[in-house]
Motif scaffolding. Structure first.
Motif, PDB file in Angstrom:
ATOM      1  N   ILE A 199       0.763  -1.260   0.005  1.00 20.02           N
ATOM      2  CA  ILE A 199      -0.039   0.165  -0.116  1.00 20.02           C
ATOM      3  C   ILE A 199       0.805   1.147   0.027  1.00 20.02           C
ATOM      4  CG2 ILE A 199      -1.642   1.360   1.245  1.00 20.02           C
ATOM      5  CD1 ILE A 199      -2.218  -1.422   2.621  1.00 20.02           C
ATOM      6  N   GLY A 252      -5.045   4.243   4.798  1.00 17.49           N
ATOM      7  CA  GLY A 252      -3.958   3.455   4.465  1.00 17.49           C
ATOM      8  C   GLY A 252      -3.632   2.603   5.469  1.00 17.49           C
ATOM      9  N   LEU A 311       3.438  -1.025   4.108  1.00 14.48           N
ATOM     10  CA  LEU A 311       2.718   0.293   3.614  1.00 14.48           C
ATOM     11  C   LEU A 311       3.621   1.360   3.622  1.00 14.48           C
ATOM     12  CD1 LEU A 311       0.512   2.715   3.721  1.00 14.48           C
ATOM     13  CD2 LEU A 311       0.560   2.507   6.079  1.00 14.48           C
TER      14      LEU A 311
END
Length: 214
Positions: free
Chosen positions: A63, A76, A88
């Motif tokens: 992500i 997120g 992430l």
């Protein structure tokens, strides 16, 4: 003789006037056509971003969140916590902001941030986000990425990132901003934001049309 000279001058003056009128009409036509194309394109852009919806259950290797608002980062982190991906990147974070600050703001666990969240401080604009994201993707050998940013910012972000990395698959996850006509009427600044974003998007797209690299 004098009459002939005067006649030639009048003829030349008449031709010059006709050419001037033709030129002005042509310029006017081009300007009106360009304005109509701009307005029409902007309306299509508005309709596209206003109707954007995030996918129901996205899955990817990673992500990426482009900073610019608390909602983006929070969304997120939530996706990461739910298992939508394994890692992430939060790109474009202010150098004065640490990962711990973000963890506290998002009320996330320390373990989640220590294992799976990277903070990018280098990017200062969307082009920088694209470069920072591409380096991170290559460093981890990711193939698919969920991209999180506001709906009005998504077209330009995708254009920039896909331009920098044409090998990975990017799944847009727009954070919905209120962009209804009533919202714009209540807050005219939204219209300025949309128009600005549309112009920037056109500039990004024009790089491919003109061959300009940046």
């Amino acid at each position: 003789m004098r009459e002939e000279v005067n006649g030639e001058r009048m003829l030349s003056s008449g031709i010059a006037m006709r050419l001037a009128r033709f030129f002005l009409r042509s310029v006017g036509y081009v300007l009106v056509t360009a304005l109509a194309a701009f307005v029409g394109g902007f309306l299509l852009f508005y309709q596209h971003v206003a109707s954007m919806k995030p996918p129901a259950d996205p899955k990817a290797d990673a992500i990426v969140v482009l900073t610019g608002g608390y909602q983006r980062v929070d969304q997120g982190v939530q996706l990461l916590a739910k298992g939508a991906a394994t890692r992430l990147l939060i790109s474009g974070v202010n150098p004065a902001t640490t990962g711990n600050h973000i963890r506290v703001l998002t009320r996330s666990s320390t373990n989640l941030f220590e294992c799976c969240v990277d903070i990018g401080h280098e990017a200062v604009d969307t082009t920088g986000n694209a470069s920072e994201t591409t380096r991170w993707i290559k460093a981890h050998n990711f193939k698919s990425v969920i991209l999180v940013t506001n709906n009005y910012h998504m077209p330009r972000s995708l254009a920039e990132i896909r331009r920098a990395d044409d090998h990975s698959t990017f799944i847009p996850y727009p954070v919905e901003s209120d962009l209804s006509l009533s919202d714009i009427a209540a807050n005219p600044l939204l219209l300025r934001t949309l128009a600005s974003e549309y112009v920037k998007f056109l500039l990004v797209e024009s790089r491919d049309w003109t061959g300009i690299s940046r």
